[in-house]
Design a protein around this motif. Structure first.
Motif, short mmCIF file in Angstrom:
data_model
loop_
_atom_site.label_atom_id
_atom_site.label_comp_id
_atom_site.label_asym_id
_atom_site.label_seq_id
_atom_site.Cartn_x
_atom_site.Cartn_y
_atom_site.Cartn_z
N ALA A 109 0.83 -1.21 0.00
CA ALA A 109 0.00 0.00 0.00
C ALA A 109 0.87 1.25 0.00
O ALA A 109 0.61 2.20 -0.75
N ILE A 110 1.91 1.25 0.81
CA ILE A 110 2.80 2.42 0.88
C ILE A 110 3.53 2.61 -0.45
O ILE A 110 3.58 3.72 -1.00
N ILE A 114 3.23 5.69 -3.23
CA ILE A 114 4.40 6.45 -3.66
C ILE A 114 4.55 6.38 -5.18
O ILE A 114 4.86 7.38 -5.84
N THR A 115 4.31 5.20 -5.75
CA THR A 115 4.39 5.03 -7.20
C THR A 115 3.38 5.92 -7.91
O THR A 115 3.71 6.59 -8.90
N ALA A 149 -4.78 1.08 -6.43
CA ALA A 149 -4.24 -0.20 -5.95
C ALA A 149 -3.74 -0.06 -4.52
O ALA A 149 -3.90 -0.99 -3.71
N SER A 150 -3.16 1.08 -4.18
CA SER A 150 -2.70 1.27 -2.80
C SER A 150 -3.87 1.30 -1.83
O SER A 150 -3.77 0.80 -0.71
N LEU A 151 -4.99 1.86 -2.25
CA LEU A 151 -6.17 1.85 -1.39
C LEU A 151 -6.71 0.43 -1.20
O LEU A 151 -7.13 0.06 -0.10
N ALA A 154 -4.43 -1.27 1.23
CA ALA A 154 -4.68 -0.81 2.60
C ALA A 154 -5.95 -1.45 3.16
O ALA A 154 -5.99 -1.88 4.32
N LEU A 155 -6.99 -1.55 2.34
CA LEU A 155 -8.21 -2.21 2.78
C LEU A 155 -7.97 -3.69 3.04
O LEU A 155 -8.52 -4.25 4.00
N ASP A 156 -7.14 -4.30 2.22
CA ASP A 156 -6.77 -5.70 2.44
C ASP A 156 -6.04 -5.87 3.77
O ASP A 156 -6.28 -6.83 4.50
#
Length: 164
Positions: A109-110, A114-115, A149-151, A154-156
């Protein structure tokens, strides 16, 4: 011989259905992993062509360092591959440690956030005369998909912490 091969493929289908029906809560995590793989692959597909063109790399990404490139491709390619391995291990009915799943998802997620930020911020560092607009049109959605995808990662992580 034909009967044996027919039985083995039918048995594999039954095992897959048995695994899915045995623990329906794990199906949610399987769906999340598949969505994460798809989102990472879409971001890779949108950003790969602009990165491959040498002329564009020289003119467009003049502020784009090797570290930023490593972050972009490590997060997208690496976590796409990790999630494919996790999906395969799910179908093999392997028990995965909760800490490992949470660490993978939180770091992903991080890095995907950043990407996405790197890909979106780099849009301001270009000269319109030297760079075709089709590259600009590909990098903005790629950055947005990486943030999405990061969200999902994070939800995962939150669902893994709460339900596994």
């Amino acid at each position: 011989m034909a009967e044996e091969s027919g039985r083995s493929s039918g048995g594999a289908r039954m095992d897959c259905a048995r695994i899915m029906g045995k623990n329906p809560k794990r199906m949610v995590f399987l769906i999340f992993k598949i969505v994460e793989v798809v989102l990472c692959d879409v971001a890779i597909g949108l950003s790969n062509y602009p990165f491959d063109d040498v002329q564009v790399r020289r003119n467009f990404f003049h502020n784009f360092t090797d570290i930023e490139g490593a972050i972009v491709f490590t997060s997208l390619y690496g976590y796409s591959l990790i999630n494919v391995v996790l999906v395969v291990s799910y179908f093999l009915d392997e028990k995965l440690p909760k800490k490992m799943l949470m660490i993978f998802s939180s770091v992903a997620a991080i890095l995907c956030c950043i990407t996405g930020v790197i890909l979106i911020v780099e849009l301001g560092n270009h000269d319109y005369d030297l760079v075709p607009t089709e590259y600009i049109d590909q990098l903005l959605p790629s950055g947005c998909v990486a943030v999405l995808a990061s969200l999902v990662f994070a939800l995962d992580t939150l669902l893994t912490y709460k339900y596994i």
